[in-house]
Design a protein around this motif. Sequence first.
Motif, PDB file in Angstrom:
ATOM      1  N   VAL A  44     -52.381  29.373  32.479  1.00 22.94           N
ATOM      2  CA  VAL A  44     -51.344  30.307  31.656  1.00 22.94           C
ATOM      3  C   VAL A  44     -52.199  31.417  30.703  1.00 22.94           C
ATOM      4  O   VAL A  44     -51.906  31.533  29.817  1.00 22.94           O
ATOM      5  CB  VAL A  44     -50.437  29.381  30.459  1.00 22.94           C
ATOM      6  CG1 VAL A  44     -49.431  28.484  31.397  1.00 22.94           C
ATOM      7  CG2 VAL A  44     -51.246  28.596  29.810  1.00 22.94           C
ATOM      8  N   GLY A  45     -52.900  32.197  31.463  1.00 23.03           N
ATOM      9  CA  GLY A  45     -53.366  33.568  31.115  1.00 23.03           C
ATOM     10  C   GLY A  45     -52.354  34.530  31.232  1.00 23.03           C
ATOM     11  O   GLY A  45     -51.327  34.217  31.335  1.00 23.03           O
ATOM     12  N   ILE A  46     -52.647  35.792  31.101  1.00 28.72           N
ATOM     13  CA  ILE A  46     -51.679  36.688  31.179  1.00 28.72           C
ATOM     14  C   ILE A  46     -50.669  36.760  32.357  1.00 28.72           C
ATOM     15  O   ILE A  46     -49.466  36.799  32.062  1.00 28.72           O
ATOM     16  CB  ILE A  46     -52.443  38.258  31.294  1.00 28.72           C
ATOM     17  CG1 ILE A  46     -51.358  39.332  30.528  1.00 28.72           C
ATOM     18  CG2 ILE A  46     -53.154  38.513  32.299  1.00 28.72           C
ATOM     19  CD1 ILE A  46     -51.111  39.295  29.257  1.00 28.72           C
ATOM     20  N   GLN A  47     -51.198  36.460  33.677  1.00 29.84           N
ATOM     21  CA  GLN A  47     -50.425  36.556  34.680  1.00 29.84           C
ATOM     22  C   GLN A  47     -49.342  35.251  34.682  1.00 29.84           C
ATOM     23  O   GLN A  47     -48.069  35.126  34.937  1.00 29.84           O
ATOM     24  CB  GLN A  47     -51.238  36.511  36.216  1.00 29.84           C
ATOM     25  CG  GLN A  47     -50.046  36.330  37.367  1.00 29.84           C
ATOM     26  CD  GLN A  47     -49.636  37.714  37.510  1.00 29.84           C
ATOM     27  OE1 GLN A  47     -49.704  38.656  36.899  1.00 29.84           O
ATOM     28  NE2 GLN A  47     -48.597  37.690  38.520  1.00 29.84           N
ATOM     29  N   ASP A  69     -53.881  24.115  30.726  1.00 28.59           N
ATOM     30  CA  ASP A  69     -54.625  25.144  30.534  1.00 28.59           C
ATOM     31  C   ASP A  69     -56.149  24.743  29.847  1.00 28.59           C
ATOM     32  O   ASP A  69     -55.833  23.862  29.081  1.00 28.59           O
ATOM     33  CB  ASP A  69     -54.371  26.409  29.998  1.00 28.59           C
ATOM     34  CG  ASP A  69     -55.267  27.673  29.877  1.00 28.59           C
ATOM     35  OD1 ASP A  69     -54.493  28.578  30.849  1.00 28.59           O
ATOM     36  OD2 ASP A  69     -56.060  27.960  29.478  1.00 28.59           O
ATOM     37  N   CYS A  70     -57.186  25.226  30.306  1.00 32.53           N
ATOM     38  CA  CYS A  70     -58.508  24.937  29.602  1.00 32.53           C
ATOM     39  C   CYS A  70     -58.479  25.102  28.037  1.00 32.53           C
ATOM     40  O   CYS A  70     -59.288  24.369  27.347  1.00 32.53           O
ATOM     41  CB  CYS A  70     -59.738  25.241  30.264  1.00 32.53           C
ATOM     42  SG  CYS A  70     -59.857  26.893  30.593  1.00 32.53           S
ATOM     43  N   ASP A  71     -57.809  26.328  27.699  1.00 32.70           N
ATOM     44  CA  ASP A  71     -57.706  26.884  26.378  1.00 32.70           C
ATOM     45  C   ASP A  71     -56.441  26.196  25.759  1.00 32.70           C
ATOM     46  O   ASP A  71     -55.465  26.239  25.952  1.00 32.70           O
ATOM     47  CB  ASP A  71     -57.455  28.201  26.358  1.00 32.70           C
ATOM     48  CG  ASP A  71     -57.390  28.812  24.839  1.00 32.70           C
ATOM     49  OD1 ASP A  71     -56.989  28.074  23.902  1.00 32.70           O
ATOM     50  OD2 ASP A  71     -57.548  29.822  24.780  1.00 32.70           O
ATOM     51  N   LYS A  72     -56.794  24.899  24.787  1.00 39.10           N
ATOM     52  CA  LYS A  72     -55.550  24.051  24.450  1.00 39.10           C
ATOM     53  C   LYS A  72     -54.614  24.745  23.510  1.00 39.10           C
ATOM     54  O   LYS A  72     -53.737  24.613  23.865  1.00 39.10           O
ATOM     55  CB  LYS A  72     -56.413  23.143  23.336  1.00 39.10           C
ATOM     56  CG  LYS A  72     -55.548  22.130  22.708  1.00 39.10           C
ATOM     57  CD  LYS A  72     -56.082  21.003  21.864  1.00 39.10           C
ATOM     58  CE  LYS A  72     -55.147  20.093  21.312  1.00 39.10           C
ATOM     59  NZ  LYS A  72     -55.668  19.156  20.358  1.00 39.10           N
ATOM     60  N   GLU A  76     -50.828  24.843  24.448  1.00 35.89           N
ATOM     61  CA  GLU A  76     -49.893  24.415  23.199  1.00 35.89           C
ATOM     62  C   GLU A  76     -48.852  25.213  23.007  1.00 35.89           C
ATOM     63  O   GLU A  76     -47.643  25.161  22.774  1.00 35.89           O
ATOM     64  CB  GLU A  76     -50.662  23.899  22.213  1.00 35.89           C
ATOM     65  CG  GLU A  76     -49.707  23.266  20.903  1.00 35.89           C
ATOM     66  CD  GLU A  76     -50.727  22.672  19.847  1.00 35.89           C
ATOM     67  OE1 GLU A  76     -50.224  21.735  19.168  1.00 35.89           O
ATOM     68  OE2 GLU A  76     -51.860  23.118  19.692  1.00 35.89           O
ATOM     69  N   GLU A  77     -49.330  26.709  23.029  1.00 35.71           N
ATOM     70  CA  GLU A  77     -48.536  27.793  22.664  1.00 35.71           C
ATOM     71  C   GLU A  77     -47.363  27.787  23.752  1.00 35.71           C
ATOM     72  O   GLU A  77     -46.270  28.071  23.624  1.00 35.71           O
ATOM     73  CB  GLU A  77     -49.053  29.046  22.385  1.00 35.71           C
ATOM     74  CG  GLU A  77     -48.160  30.379  21.976  1.00 35.71           C
ATOM     75  CD  GLU A  77     -47.686  30.893  23.270  1.00 35.71           C
ATOM     76  OE1 GLU A  77     -46.559  31.450  23.290  1.00 35.71           O
ATOM     77  OE2 GLU A  77     -48.513  31.194  24.135  1.00 35.71           O
ATOM     78  N   CYS A  78     -47.718  27.794  25.027  1.00 34.98           N
ATOM     79  CA  CYS A  78     -46.939  27.857  26.222  1.00 34.98           C
ATOM     80  C   CYS A  78     -45.916  26.641  26.471  1.00 34.98           C
ATOM     81  O   CYS A  78     -44.506  26.758  26.761  1.00 34.98           O
ATOM     82  CB  CYS A  78     -47.625  28.258  27.295  1.00 34.98           C
ATOM     83  SG  CYS A  78     -48.121  29.876  27.630  1.00 34.98           S
ATOM     84  N   PHE A  93     -48.447  19.216  27.384  1.00 34.26           N
ATOM     85  CA  PHE A  93     -49.460  20.318  27.719  1.00 34.26           C
ATOM     86  C   PHE A  93     -50.636  19.328  27.762  1.00 34.26           C
ATOM     87  O   PHE A  93     -50.770  18.223  27.395  1.00 34.26           O
ATOM     88  CB  PHE A  93     -49.623  21.402  26.855  1.00 34.26           C
ATOM     89  CG  PHE A  93     -50.265  20.822  25.343  1.00 34.26           C
ATOM     90  CD1 PHE A  93     -51.634  21.035  25.144  1.00 34.26           C
ATOM     91  CD2 PHE A  93     -49.316  20.487  24.287  1.00 34.26           C
ATOM     92  CE1 PHE A  93     -52.280  20.718  23.854  1.00 34.26           C
ATOM     93  CE2 PHE A  93     -49.865  20.247  23.098  1.00 34.26           C
ATOM     94  CZ  PHE A  93     -51.142  20.081  22.848  1.00 34.26           C
ATOM     95  N   CYS A  94     -51.581  19.794  28.467  1.00 34.83           N
ATOM     96  CA  CYS A  94     -52.966  19.222  28.892  1.00 34.83           C
ATOM     97  C   CYS A  94     -53.974  20.261  29.035  1.00 34.83           C
ATOM     98  O   CYS A  94     -53.680  21.418  29.365  1.00 34.83           O
ATOM     99  CB  CYS A  94     -52.866  18.085  30.045  1.00 34.83           C
ATOM    100  SG  CYS A  94     -52.530  18.850  31.675  1.00 34.83           S
ATOM    101  N   THR A  95     -55.129  19.859  29.040  1.00 32.37           N
ATOM    102  CA  THR A  95     -56.317  20.752  29.304  1.00 32.37           C
ATOM    103  C   THR A  95     -57.196  20.388  30.699  1.00 32.37           C
ATOM    104  O   THR A  95     -57.911  20.968  30.892  1.00 32.37           O
ATOM    105  CB  THR A  95     -57.348  20.669  28.061  1.00 32.37           C
ATOM    106  OG1 THR A  95     -57.889  19.367  27.770  1.00 32.37           O
ATOM    107  CG2 THR A  95     -56.555  21.294  26.802  1.00 32.37           C
ATOM    108  N   ASP A  96     -56.797  19.271  31.241  1.00 31.28           N
ATOM    109  CA  ASP A  96     -57.494  18.695  32.497  1.00 31.28           C
ATOM    110  C   ASP A  96     -56.632  18.846  33.546  1.00 31.28           C
ATOM    111  O   ASP A  96     -55.775  18.085  33.608  1.00 31.28           O
ATOM    112  CB  ASP A  96     -58.316  17.503  32.237  1.00 31.28           C
ATOM    113  CG  ASP A  96     -59.036  17.146  33.292  1.00 31.28           C
ATOM    114  OD1 ASP A  96     -58.968  17.704  34.535  1.00 31.28           O
ATOM    115  OD2 ASP A  96     -59.859  16.205  33.075  1.00 31.28           O
TER     116      ASP A  96
END
Length: 140
Positions: A44-47, A69-72, A76-78, A93-96
């Motif tokens: 969930v980067g910019i795109q 997303d690897c950025d927690k 979490e925000e998304c 949400f998860c990071t893996d």
Amino acid sequence: MKLNRRNFLLGSAAAAALSGCATGNLGTRTRKSGEKINIAMIGVGIQGREALLPQFLMQENAKVVLICDCDKTRAEECAGRVNKAYNNADCKFCTDFREVMENPEIDAVCIATPDHWHAYLCVEAMKHGKDVYCEKPLTF
């Protein structure tokens, strides 16, 4: 593309290999009539955040249930953004990404990672019976 013997054989081999991949099944779980498709966003980067997520949130026959997303902080925000849009707290949400692949409740994934991850994640998702939305390039 110039049609020659080599290109014809390459195209024929690719078509033959992919012809067995088409399926009418959506994911691996059995859905009830009218039940929404569960979608996970991977990346969930910019795109993913600004272009794709809003489009999936507008779909009446689908719901985003997992953000990966690897950025927690970003994940979490998304997830919070999805929960606010749906007015509930169902989106996790998860990071893996392996958690997404192993989750039998996920029917489809949207892959919005950096380009070099596209091919690997697409193949892994399909191996786990998930439908895939991924923008180009699929691989280098």
